[in-house]
Design a protein around this motif. Sequence first.
Motif, PDB file in Angstrom:
ATOM      1  N   LYS A  16      20.939  -7.835  -7.133  1.00 54.80           N
ATOM      2  CA  LYS A  16      21.780  -7.165  -8.131  1.00 54.80           C
ATOM      3  C   LYS A  16      21.061  -5.940  -8.700  1.00 54.80           C
ATOM      4  O   LYS A  16      21.651  -4.868  -8.849  1.00 54.80           O
ATOM      5  CB  LYS A  16      22.142  -8.125  -9.274  1.00 54.80           C
ATOM      6  N   TYR A  17      19.796  -6.109  -9.012  1.00 60.09           N
ATOM      7  CA  TYR A  17      18.990  -5.013  -9.550  1.00 60.09           C
ATOM      8  C   TYR A  17      18.902  -3.863  -8.546  1.00 60.09           C
ATOM      9  O   TYR A  17      19.123  -2.701  -8.895  1.00 60.09           O
ATOM     10  CB  TYR A  17      17.595  -5.531  -9.910  1.00 60.09           C
ATOM     11  N   ASP A  18      18.596  -4.208  -7.304  1.00 59.06           N
ATOM     12  CA  ASP A  18      18.470  -3.185  -6.257  1.00 59.06           C
ATOM     13  C   ASP A  18      19.780  -2.437  -6.024  1.00 59.06           C
ATOM     14  O   ASP A  18      19.770  -1.254  -5.661  1.00 59.06           O
ATOM     15  CB  ASP A  18      17.998  -3.811  -4.938  1.00 59.06           C
ATOM     16  N   ASN A  19      20.902  -3.120  -6.251  1.00 57.75           N
ATOM     17  CA  ASN A  19      22.220  -2.499  -6.064  1.00 57.75           C
ATOM     18  C   ASN A  19      22.721  -1.792  -7.320  1.00 57.75           C
ATOM     19  O   ASN A  19      23.848  -1.284  -7.334  1.00 57.75           O
ATOM     20  CB  ASN A  19      23.249  -3.556  -5.627  1.00 57.75           C
ATOM     21  N   GLY A  20      21.900  -1.763  -8.356  1.00 59.46           N
ATOM     22  CA  GLY A  20      22.279  -1.098  -9.589  1.00 59.46           C
ATOM     23  C   GLY A  20      23.317  -1.861 -10.398  1.00 59.46           C
ATOM     24  O   GLY A  20      23.957  -1.297 -11.288  1.00 59.46           O
ATOM     25  N   GLU A  21      23.479  -3.149 -10.113  1.00 62.37           N
ATOM     26  CA  GLU A  21      24.435  -3.961 -10.859  1.00 62.37           C
ATOM     27  C   GLU A  21      23.821  -4.431 -12.173  1.00 62.37           C
ATOM     28  O   GLU A  21      22.614  -4.614 -12.278  1.00 62.37           O
ATOM     29  CB  GLU A  21      24.844  -5.189 -10.032  1.00 62.37           C
ATOM     30  N   ARG A  22      24.668  -4.629 -13.146  1.00 60.32           N
ATOM     31  CA  ARG A  22      24.194  -5.137 -14.430  1.00 60.32           C
ATOM     32  C   ARG A  22      23.815  -6.607 -14.320  1.00 60.32           C
ATOM     33  O   ARG A  22      24.443  -7.363 -13.587  1.00 60.32           O
ATOM     34  CB  ARG A  22      25.267  -4.959 -15.498  1.00 60.32           C
ATOM     35  N   ILE A  23      22.788  -6.966 -15.067  1.00 59.20           N
ATOM     36  CA  ILE A  23      22.319  -8.349 -15.125  1.00 59.20           C
ATOM     37  C   ILE A  23      22.482  -8.817 -16.562  1.00 59.20           C
ATOM     38  O   ILE A  23      21.978  -8.186 -17.493  1.00 59.20           O
ATOM     39  CB  ILE A  23      20.853  -8.458 -14.664  1.00 59.20           C
ATOM     40  N   SER A  24      23.201  -9.914 -16.734  1.00 60.10           N
ATOM     41  CA  SER A  24      23.454 -10.424 -18.077  1.00 60.10           C
ATOM     42  C   SER A  24      22.497 -11.564 -18.408  1.00 60.10           C
ATOM     43  O   SER A  24      22.233 -12.434 -17.579  1.00 60.10           O
ATOM     44  CB  SER A  24      24.909 -10.902 -18.198  1.00 60.10           C
ATOM     45  N   VAL A  25      21.977 -11.530 -19.642  1.00 63.31           N
ATOM     46  CA  VAL A  25      21.053 -12.557 -20.127  1.00 63.31           C
ATOM     47  C   VAL A  25      21.501 -12.957 -21.531  1.00 63.31           C
ATOM     48  O   VAL A  25      21.712 -12.096 -22.384  1.00 63.31           O
ATOM     49  CB  VAL A  25      19.595 -12.039 -20.170  1.00 63.31           C
ATOM     50  N   VAL A  26      21.629 -14.250 -21.748  1.00 58.10           N
ATOM     51  CA  VAL A  26      22.044 -14.762 -23.046  1.00 58.10           C
ATOM     52  C   VAL A  26      21.149 -15.948 -23.401  1.00 58.10           C
ATOM     53  O   VAL A  26      20.723 -16.702 -22.525  1.00 58.10           O
ATOM     54  CB  VAL A  26      23.530 -15.206 -23.018  1.00 58.10           C
ATOM     55  N   THR A  27      20.884 -16.108 -24.690  1.00 63.71           N
ATOM     56  CA  THR A  27      20.106 -17.250 -25.160  1.00 63.71           C
ATOM     57  C   THR A  27      21.039 -18.408 -25.478  1.00 63.71           C
ATOM     58  O   THR A  27      22.105 -18.217 -26.062  1.00 63.71           O
ATOM     59  CB  THR A  27      19.300 -16.865 -26.417  1.00 63.71           C
ATOM     60  N   ALA A  28      20.637 -19.595 -25.065  1.00 60.01           N
ATOM     61  CA  ALA A  28      21.387 -20.811 -25.373  1.00 60.01           C
ATOM     62  C   ALA A  28      20.390 -21.871 -25.833  1.00 60.01           C
ATOM     63  O   ALA A  28      19.273 -21.932 -25.334  1.00 60.01           O
ATOM     64  CB  ALA A  28      22.149 -21.294 -24.142  1.00 60.01           C
ATOM     65  N   TYR A  29      20.834 -22.705 -26.782  1.00 62.76           N
ATOM     66  CA  TYR A  29      19.940 -23.724 -27.331  1.00 62.76           C
ATOM     67  C   TYR A  29      20.466 -25.140 -27.158  1.00 62.76           C
ATOM     68  O   TYR A  29      19.748 -26.096 -27.403  1.00 62.76           O
ATOM     69  CB  TYR A  29      19.738 -23.504 -28.832  1.00 62.76           C
ATOM     70  N   ASP A  30      21.754 -25.273 -26.782  1.00 59.16           N
ATOM     71  CA  ASP A  30      22.362 -26.596 -26.755  1.00 59.16           C
ATOM     72  C   ASP A  30      23.438 -26.671 -25.680  1.00 59.16           C
ATOM     73  O   ASP A  30      23.760 -25.674 -25.033  1.00 59.16           O
ATOM     74  CB  ASP A  30      22.936 -26.953 -28.133  1.00 59.16           C
ATOM     75  N   TYR A  31      23.978 -27.865 -25.513  1.00 55.32           N
ATOM     76  CA  TYR A  31      24.989 -28.095 -24.485  1.00 55.32           C
ATOM     77  C   TYR A  31      26.248 -27.235 -24.676  1.00 55.32           C
ATOM     78  O   TYR A  31      26.685 -26.582 -23.737  1.00 55.32           O
ATOM     79  CB  TYR A  31      25.340 -29.587 -24.437  1.00 55.32           C
ATOM     80  N   PRO A  32      26.843 -27.199 -25.885  1.00 54.66           N
ATOM     81  CA  PRO A  32      28.069 -26.410 -26.033  1.00 54.66           C
ATOM     82  C   PRO A  32      27.874 -24.918 -25.724  1.00 54.66           C
ATOM     83  O   PRO A  32      28.708 -24.304 -25.054  1.00 54.66           O
ATOM     84  CB  PRO A  32      28.478 -26.611 -27.504  1.00 54.66           C
ATOM     85  N   SER A  33      26.769 -24.343 -26.192  1.00 58.89           N
ATOM     86  CA  SER A  33      26.547 -22.920 -25.904  1.00 58.89           C
ATOM     87  C   SER A  33      26.287 -22.708 -24.416  1.00 58.89           C
ATOM     88  O   SER A  33      26.700 -21.708 -23.836  1.00 58.89           O
ATOM     89  CB  SER A  33      25.422 -22.340 -26.757  1.00 58.89           C
TER      90      SER A  33
END
Length: 139
Positions: A16-33
């Motif tokens: 994805k990085y090499d193709n210039g695509e966006r990479i999404s990162v999110v923090t989660a702490y529990d099952y519902p999130s």
Amino acid sequence: PRPAEPRMTLKRLRAKYDNGERISVVTAYDYPSAVHVDSAGIDVALVGDSAAMVVHGHDTTLPITLDEMLSHCKAVSRGASRPLLVGDLPFGSYEQSTAQAIEAATRMLKEGGMDAVKLEGGSPSRVKTAKALVDSGIA
């Protein structure tokens, strides 16, 4: 709900990085999130030591223990099947030696269900620790 997709891997992230695509990162702490992160198609879910402040009400991240982080990691790994799961090694779980770091990181993968770990700092000792983790097969 989104159709089931295979787990994100470092190789797929690199593509994805090499193709210039966006990479999404999110923090989660529990099952519902984690379930929401999964259904949103997020690429990487970080189980952060910021849980000390956000979930446990501390003023800093310092009080959270490895065992507490493992509890959060387990919950997130049960709720998210698609993103690459990254566990944040808490302060005090990797600074004393590379052996300590490998032991803590191994627990994050084996017990916590993480795919990779994150540690902080760019000092020569942290670089040595990161290399030791990679040499041990830990991302």
